[in-house]
Design a protein around this motif. Structure first.
Motif, short mmCIF file in Angstrom:
data_model
loop_
_atom_site.label_atom_id
_atom_site.label_comp_id
_atom_site.label_asym_id
_atom_site.label_seq_id
_atom_site.Cartn_x
_atom_site.Cartn_y
_atom_site.Cartn_z
N ASP A 138 0.75 -0.80 0.12
CA ASP A 138 0.31 0.16 -0.13
C ASP A 138 0.60 0.81 0.07
N SER A 139 -0.03 2.80 -0.94
CA SER A 139 0.92 3.43 -0.47
C SER A 139 0.20 4.79 -0.47
N GLY A 140 0.32 5.82 0.88
CA GLY A 140 -0.28 7.09 0.93
C GLY A 140 0.64 8.15 -0.20
N TYR A 141 2.18 8.33 -0.28
CA TYR A 141 3.18 8.60 -1.02
C TYR A 141 2.19 8.83 -2.47
N ILE A 147 4.27 4.62 -9.13
CA ILE A 147 5.01 3.60 -9.25
C ILE A 147 4.69 2.09 -9.28
N TRP A 148 3.99 1.97 -7.92
CA TRP A 148 3.26 0.70 -8.38
C TRP A 148 2.19 0.53 -9.01
N THR A 149 1.34 1.81 -9.47
CA THR A 149 0.87 1.57 -10.17
C THR A 149 1.10 1.69 -11.78
N GLU A 154 -3.63 -1.09 -11.77
CA GLU A 154 -4.54 -0.02 -10.21
C GLU A 154 -5.04 -0.63 -9.32
N PRO A 155 -4.76 -0.42 -8.06
CA PRO A 155 -4.83 -0.84 -7.22
C PRO A 155 -6.18 -1.51 -6.79
N ILE A 171 -4.35 0.03 -1.96
CA ILE A 171 -3.50 -0.84 -1.58
C ILE A 171 -3.91 -2.11 -2.81
N TRP A 172 -2.22 -2.55 -3.30
CA TRP A 172 -3.08 -3.80 -4.08
C TRP A 172 -2.31 -4.70 -3.79
#
Length: 182
Positions: A138-141, A147-149, A154-155, A171-172
């Motif tokens: 997960d990330s809030g940044y 980067i994660w997307t 998509e999460p 959240i992924w």
């Protein structure tokens, strides 16, 4: 390309890792435009130090870190452990059985040089060898979310305005067999 050694942390690394967390988290908060949130920043630093301490005390059973070094300088971290309270609460426990990969940090002087990908690849192999089929992160940044997307799509969960207007939390859920080494 920079030569990097990835290994498990040792007790002797603790002081440098504490300094590393402070450097990276402070830099991240400022880049995200939230550098004035000193209390939140200190909580984040303390959480990472606590995770590291739990790893060292449990021999990697409670939390499991990997660190990246350039020479003798720590330039990156990644870890996994039980899914966080935020993930469990926000998903109504749907991901509680998964490991959460987190603390994916690269020193500001070494960002955008492939260190994060090397750490992710090593963590992927670690989880795969352990028989893990899925993990979450997960990330809030905002920068990390991009980067994660790009890496994972998509999460699965989007917590709109979780941190305030326009500041979402994502959240992924990642299936190990879908993850491609980079």
């Amino acid at each position: 390309m920079l030569r990097v050694l990835i290994r498990r942390p040792k007790a002797a690394d603790m002081e440098e890792l504490n300094h590393f967390f402070r450097t990276v988290i402070t830099d991240t908060f400022h880049k995200e435009g939230i550098g004035d949130l000193q209390e939140d920043m200190e909580e984040e630093i303390e959480a990472k130090n606590s995770y590291l301490h739990r790893d060292l005390l449990s021999g990697g059973k409670d939390r499991f870190f990997l660190i990246a070094l350039a020479g003798d300088k720590i330039i990156g971290t990644i870890e996994y452990g039980s899914a966080s309270e935020l993930i469990n609460k926000s998903t109504e426990g749907a991901l509680r059985h998964l490991y959460e990969v987190g603390t994916v940090f690269v020193h500001p002087d070494y960002q955008k040089s492939g260190i994060g990908n090397e750490l992710l690849n090593e963590m992927y192999l670690t989880l795969k060898n352990k028989g893990v089929e899925e993990f979450c992160l997960d990330s809030g940044y905002k920068q990390s979310q991009k980067i994660w997307t790009k890496k994972f799509g998509e999460p699965e969960y989007l917590l709109k305005d979780y941190w305030g207007k326009g500041a979402h939390h994502m959240i992924w859920r990642v299936r190990v067999h879908d993850f491609e080494l980079i």
